[in-house]
Design a protein around this motif. Structure first.
Motif, PDB file in Angstrom:
ATOM      1  N   ASP A  53       0.828  -1.199   0.000  1.00  0.00           N
ATOM      2  CA  ASP A  53       0.000   0.000   0.000  1.00  0.00           C
ATOM      3  C   ASP A  53       0.867   1.254   0.000  1.00  0.00           C
ATOM      4  O   ASP A  53       0.546   2.244  -0.673  1.00  0.00           O
ATOM      5  CB  ASP A  53      -0.915  -0.014   1.225  1.00  0.00           C
TER       6      ASP A  53
ATOM      7  N   ASN B 216       2.053   1.907  -3.473  1.00  0.00           N
ATOM      8  CA  ASN B 216       0.953   2.434  -4.293  1.00  0.00           C
ATOM      9  C   ASN B 216       0.723   3.921  -4.010  1.00  0.00           C
ATOM     10  O   ASN B 216       0.408   4.695  -4.927  1.00  0.00           O
ATOM     11  CB  ASN B 216      -0.319   1.641  -4.011  1.00  0.00           C
ATOM     12  N   ARG B 217       0.882   4.327  -2.732  1.00  0.00           N
ATOM     13  CA  ARG B 217       0.659   5.723  -2.350  1.00  0.00           C
ATOM     14  C   ARG B 217       1.950   6.545  -2.391  1.00  0.00           C
ATOM     15  O   ARG B 217       1.968   7.699  -1.979  1.00  0.00           O
ATOM     16  CB  ARG B 217       0.037   5.793  -0.959  1.00  0.00           C
TER      17      ARG B 217
ATOM     18  N   HIS C 283      -3.366  -3.962  -5.409  1.00  0.00           N
ATOM     19  CA  HIS C 283      -2.419  -3.045  -6.053  1.00  0.00           C
ATOM     20  C   HIS C 283      -1.516  -3.805  -7.028  1.00  0.00           C
ATOM     21  O   HIS C 283      -1.292  -5.018  -6.887  1.00  0.00           O
ATOM     22  CB  HIS C 283      -1.563  -2.330  -5.007  1.00  0.00           C
TER      23      HIS C 283
ATOM     24  N   THR D 249      -3.564  -8.456  -2.186  1.00  0.00           N
ATOM     25  CA  THR D 249      -3.607  -7.032  -2.496  1.00  0.00           C
ATOM     26  C   THR D 249      -4.324  -6.793  -3.809  1.00  0.00           C
ATOM     27  O   THR D 249      -4.397  -7.693  -4.667  1.00  0.00           O
ATOM     28  CB  THR D 249      -2.177  -6.453  -2.586  1.00  0.00           C
TER      29      THR D 249
END
Length: 288
Positions: free
Chosen positions: A136, A139-140, A156, A154
């Motif tokens: 995560d 991804n961010r 992602h 996930t």
């Protein structure tokens, strides 16, 4: 005595250029300013630095000594100015790396130490989190790269390059395990946060489960006989726990697990210089 640095620079430049006018042009100041700076320096020292009696300016014997002592200091000063100016026009390199505790072995730590020696100017931030959190974070764009289990649950997408395998074993305190009345089926399970991406406990869901985010605490509780734990082999070996902990037989339905430590980075992006260095060193460390 406290010498004025600008006066010292003026004297050193006159000695190099051979005249007040040439020094003034080089430093971008008036000739009278240069002449006054050197006179002030001579007053500070209490003796003459330049012989002005001839057609060409010459250094006195004491002037030559001051010039010799000042030269390395002024060169360092020039280097400092150049470096300070370059830093003003460039950002300090920074990278953020996430590492799953379950793969964070001594070889990864050695690579990080070597990185600090190879690139002392680079700021590196290391976050230790379960792989599903690291995915995560990628991804961010909270982190640049991650080292962890790429096959966690996930939604992602990211790039994956496998590096090395990690064996995870179910273990318990050897004395308790050897006891005939040790209740393996009813023992507390000590698990690292993110364990659901590693093992399926659906067949043994009646166990009392403790989930912790620190492998050291899990290990200490297991050694103390407070439960059975799923630990990576490098933890058992690095802490010399092989004489204290013993592998739990597979007929208990607690099977070991092999996972692949991988480099993870955002989709549609390439490695940077430092990411590639870390990747190559990890590959070498686990194949050499």
């Amino acid at each position: 005595m406290k010498l004025t640095f600008d006066n010292l620079i003026a004297f050193h430049t006159v000695a190099n250029e051979g005249s007040f006018s040439a020094c003034a042009r080089k430093l971008g100041k008036s000739q009278s300013t240069i002449s006054g700076a050197i006179k002030n320096l001579e007053l500070e020292l209490g003796y003459l630095l330049l012989d002005r009696s001839g057609a060409r300016i010459k250094m006195t014997s004491k002037g030559k000594k001051i010039y010799s002592l000042a030269t390395p200091i002024l060169y360092k000063y020039q280097e400092l100015n150049a470096l300070a100016e370059s830093l003003a026009h460039s950002e300090i390199a920074k990278i953020k790396v996430g590492i799953d505790s379950i793969v964070f072995n001594s070889k990864i730590k050695s690579v990080l130490i070597e990185f600090s020696e190879e690139f002392p100017e680079v700021e590196i931030t290391v976050l230790t989190k379960p792989s599903h959190i690291l995915g995560d974070y990628i991804n961010r764009q909270v982190i640049d790269i991650a080292i962890g289990n790429p096959y966690h649950k996930t939604t992602h997408h990211f790039n994956i390059d496998e590096l090395f395998s990690v064996n995870c074993l179910w273990v318990a305190n050897k004395e308790l395990l050897c006891s005939a009345d040790f209740p393996v089926y009813k023992s507390r399970l000590l698990l690292l946060d993110g364990y659901k991406d590693i093992v399926d406990l659906s067949n043994i869901s009646n166990h009392n489960i403790w989930v912790l985010d620190d492998l050291s605490t899990i290990t200490d509780l297991c050694v103390a006989g407070k439960g059975i734990a799923l630990l990576p082999q490098h933890i058992i070996e690095s802490k010399s726990l092989e004489t204290i902990l013993s592998k739990i037989p597979s007929d208990t339905e607690l099977f070991g697990k092999q996972i692949y430590a991988s480099m993870l980075w955002p989709s549609h992006t390439e490695f940077g210089k430092y990411h590639q260095w870390i990747h190559n060193k990890l590959r070498m460390a686990h194949t050499g």
